[in-house]
Design a protein around this motif. Structure first.
Motif, PDB file in Angstrom:
ATOM      1  N   ASN A 133      49.229  36.521  32.970  1.00  0.00           N
ATOM      2  CA  ASN A 133      48.516  36.176  31.732  1.00  0.00           C
ATOM      3  C   ASN A 133      47.212  35.470  32.073  1.00  0.00           C
ATOM      4  OD1 ASN A 133      47.601  35.332  29.235  1.00  0.00           O
ATOM      5  ND2 ASN A 133      49.597  34.616  28.521  1.00  0.00           N
ATOM      6  N   SER A 134      46.144  36.223  32.168  1.00  0.00           N
ATOM      7  CA  SER A 134      44.849  35.668  32.576  1.00  0.00           C
ATOM      8  C   SER A 134      44.276  34.695  31.557  1.00  0.00           C
ATOM      9  CB  SER A 134      43.845  36.806  32.821  1.00  0.00           C
ATOM     10  OG  SER A 134      43.649  37.558  31.635  1.00  0.00           O
ATOM     11  N   SER A 135      44.756  34.759  30.297  1.00  0.00           N
ATOM     12  CA  SER A 135      44.236  33.843  29.279  1.00  0.00           C
ATOM     13  C   SER A 135      44.657  32.399  29.547  1.00  0.00           C
ATOM     14  CB  SER A 135      44.710  34.266  27.884  1.00  0.00           C
ATOM     15  OG  SER A 135      46.109  34.058  27.732  1.00  0.00           O
ATOM     16  N   LEU A 136      45.628  32.213  30.422  1.00  0.00           N
ATOM     17  CA  LEU A 136      46.083  30.862  30.772  1.00  0.00           C
ATOM     18  C   LEU A 136      45.243  30.250  31.887  1.00  0.00           C
ATOM     19  CD1 LEU A 136      49.942  31.559  30.850  1.00  0.00           C
ATOM     20  CD2 LEU A 136      48.639  30.484  28.995  1.00  0.00           C
ATOM     21  N   CYS A 137      44.356  31.043  32.500  1.00  0.00           N
ATOM     22  CA  CYS A 137      43.612  30.617  33.683  1.00  0.00           C
ATOM     23  C   CYS A 137      42.204  30.139  33.334  1.00  0.00           C
ATOM     24  CB  CYS A 137      43.508  31.774  34.677  1.00  0.00           C
ATOM     25  SG  CYS A 137      45.064  32.558  35.087  1.00  0.00           S
ATOM     26  N   LEU A 138      41.567  29.525  34.313  1.00  0.00           N
ATOM     27  CA  LEU A 138      40.144  29.218  34.214  1.00  0.00           C
ATOM     28  C   LEU A 138      39.348  30.472  34.533  1.00  0.00           C
ATOM     29  CD1 LEU A 138      40.097  25.843  36.189  1.00  0.00           C
ATOM     30  CD2 LEU A 138      39.846  26.102  33.715  1.00  0.00           C
ATOM     31  N   PRO A 139      38.219  30.693  33.864  1.00  0.00           N
ATOM     32  CA  PRO A 139      37.413  31.880  34.163  1.00  0.00           C
ATOM     33  C   PRO A 139      36.794  31.792  35.553  1.00  0.00           C
ATOM     34  CG  PRO A 139      36.260  30.444  32.614  1.00  0.00           C
ATOM     35  CD  PRO A 139      37.645  29.889  32.764  1.00  0.00           C
ATOM     36  N   ILE A 140      36.784  32.914  36.248  1.00  0.00           N
ATOM     37  CA  ILE A 140      36.191  32.962  37.589  1.00  0.00           C
ATOM     38  C   ILE A 140      34.704  32.677  37.498  1.00  0.00           C
ATOM     39  CG2 ILE A 140      35.726  34.461  39.568  1.00  0.00           C
ATOM     40  CD1 ILE A 140      38.254  36.012  38.804  1.00  0.00           C
ATOM     41  N   SER A 141      34.185  31.939  38.461  1.00  0.00           N
ATOM     42  CA  SER A 141      32.760  31.611  38.454  1.00  0.00           C
ATOM     43  C   SER A 141      32.197  31.833  39.853  1.00  0.00           C
ATOM     44  CB  SER A 141      32.551  30.161  38.015  1.00  0.00           C
ATOM     45  OG  SER A 141      31.180  29.835  38.017  1.00  0.00           O
ATOM     46  N   LYS A 142      31.639  33.002  40.080  1.00  0.00           N
ATOM     47  CA  LYS A 142      31.109  33.344  41.392  1.00  0.00           C
ATOM     48  C   LYS A 142      29.774  32.638  41.639  1.00  0.00           C
ATOM     49  CE  LYS A 142      34.109  36.473  42.925  1.00  0.00           C
ATOM     50  NZ  LYS A 142      34.812  36.370  44.210  1.00  0.00           N
ATOM     51  N   SER A 143      29.686  31.980  42.778  1.00  0.00           N
ATOM     52  CA  SER A 143      28.438  31.376  43.217  1.00  0.00           C
ATOM     53  C   SER A 143      28.150  31.886  44.614  1.00  0.00           C
ATOM     54  CB  SER A 143      28.547  29.851  43.231  1.00  0.00           C
ATOM     55  OG  SER A 143      27.516  29.271  44.000  1.00  0.00           O
ATOM     56  N   LYS A 144      26.911  32.171  44.897  1.00  0.00           N
ATOM     57  CA  LYS A 144      26.571  32.723  46.208  1.00  0.00           C
ATOM     58  C   LYS A 144      26.843  31.726  47.328  1.00  0.00           C
ATOM     59  CE  LYS A 144      21.607  31.537  45.945  1.00  0.00           C
ATOM     60  NZ  LYS A 144      21.589  30.943  44.603  1.00  0.00           N
TER      61      LYS A 144
END
Length: 290
Positions: free
Chosen positions: A222-233
Motif C-alpha cells: 500500500n504505497s499510500s501509507l508511505c512517504l513520497p520518493i524524492s530523488k536528488s542528484k
C-alpha cells in the motif's frame, strides 16, 4: 639496416626506463550534523549533546588524527534545520601542507587558534544552539532535500594529477539527523506530502491488523501509507543516519510501551524512513536508538 635497429633499440630502452605512473586512492570523511530543534527537546531529558560529542571526537581522533596523520581533508558541519551552516571545520580549506599541519597540531601561528580551539568553539556553538533554539512544526524532509541540493554540505569525489601521478580523492558523506522521527509541521494544509504524525502512524497500525501483515509488508503493498520518493542528484553520495532519542509511546518510568512489539511508533517510523531513504537513492541508511 644497422641504423634502423639502433634507432628502435633506443626507443625500447627509453620506453622501458620511463617512469611508471603512481596512483593513490585516499578516502576522507565529511560529517554533517542536522538537529531537529522541535518540542521533542522539552519532552524528555536531552541526550543529543553526548552523542554529538562522540561524533566530534571521532572526527578529531579517527579522521584528522593530530600528531599521527599528514594532509587530512576531513570536514565536520553543524546546523539546525531552521538555519544555514552554524559551525564548521573543514581541514581541506587549508591547501598549504605545512600550514595545514600547524593548524591540526595547534602549533606555530595556530598555537591558540588551531584545531583544539576550533573544536572547542564548534562544540560551544552547538550547545548555544540547543539552549536558545526552538522551531516547532518544520517540514524536515523538504528542508533536508533543500540543504542537500543547495547548501555546500555534500562533497563529491575528485582527483589531483601532475600529468604523471594521480591521487584519487573519495569523500564519505555522512549526514546525522537528530530527531524523534515524527514529521509533523505547521503548514500541513498547504502541503502535506511529507507530513507523517500520529494519524499516519495509526493508519499503518490499523492496516497491519486488518490485513494481518507486518509493517514492511504493509508499506510494500500500500504505497499510500508511505512517504513520497524524492530523488536528488546528491543523495547517491550520502550515508543517512537518523538518531532517535524520544519514543512518545514509551513510559520511561515503567519501561513499558503503549503498543506491542510490531506496532510501536518507533518501529513504524523506522520502516517508513528506511523505505523512503532507500527508494530516494541514498547510499545507505541507519536508524539508531540511544
Amino acid at each position: 639496416m644497422k641504423n634502423i635497429l639502433t634507432f628502435w633499440s633506443m626507443i625500447l630502452l627509453f620506453t622501458s626506463c620511463g617512469i611508471e605512473p603512481q596512483n593513490k586512492y585516499l578516502t576522507y570523511k565529511n560529517i554533517v550534523i542536522l538537529s531537529d530543534m522541535s518540542s521533542r527537546m522539552d519532552n524528555k531529558p536531552p541526550k543529543d549533546l553526548n552523542e554529538i560529542n562522540k561524533l566530534i571526537q571521532f572526527f578529531k581522533n579517527e579522521c584528522v588524527k593530530p600528531g599521527k596523520k599528514i594532509g587530512d581533508k576531513s570536514s565536520i558541519y553543524f546546523s539546525s534545520f531552521s538555519d544555514k551552516i552554524i559551525s564548521s571545520i573543514d581541514i581541506d580549506s587549508i591547501k598549504n601542507l605545512g600550514e595545514k599541519q600547524r593548524f591540526i597540531n595547534s602549533t606555530g601561528e595556530y598555537q591558540n587558534n588551531g584545531l583544539v580551539q576550533k573544536i572547542d568553539d564548534f562544540e560551544q556553538k552547538i550547545k548555544n544552539t540547543y539552549a536558545d533554539t526552538r522551531n516547532n512544526g518544520l517540514d524536515l524532509i523538504s528542508i533536508l532535500i533543500e540543504k542537500i541540493e543547495n547548501e555546500p554540505i555534500v562533497k563529491k569525489n575528485t582527483y589531483l594529477t601532475d600529468g604523471v601521478d594521480t591521487t584519487y580523492l573519495k569523500y564519505d558523506n555522512h549526514i546525522y539527523i537528530f530527531t524523534d522521527g515524527y514529521l509533523e509541521y505547521k503548514n500541513k494544509n498547504i502541503n502535506n506530502q511529507f507530513y507523517f504524525g500520529i494519524s499516519e502512524i495509526d493508519k499503518i497500525r490499523q492496516f497491519c491488523k486488518a490485513k494481518n501483515v507486518d509493517i514492511t509488508k504493509a508499506l510494500e503493498i500500500n504505497s499510500s501509507l508511505c512517504l513520497p520518493i524524492s530523488k536528488s542528484k546528491n543523495s547517491q553520495y550520502i550515508h543517512l543516519h537518523l538518531l532517535e532519542t524520544h519514543e512518545r509511546d514509551k513510559n520511561d518510568r515503567l519501561q513499558t510501551y503503549k503498543y506491542p512489539i510490531g506496532q510501536r511508533d518507533n518501529e513504524i517510523l523506522e520502516a517508513v524512513w528506511r523505505k523512503w531513504a532507500t527508494e530516494s537513492g541514498f547510499k545507505s541508511f541507519e536508524w539508531k536508538k540511544y
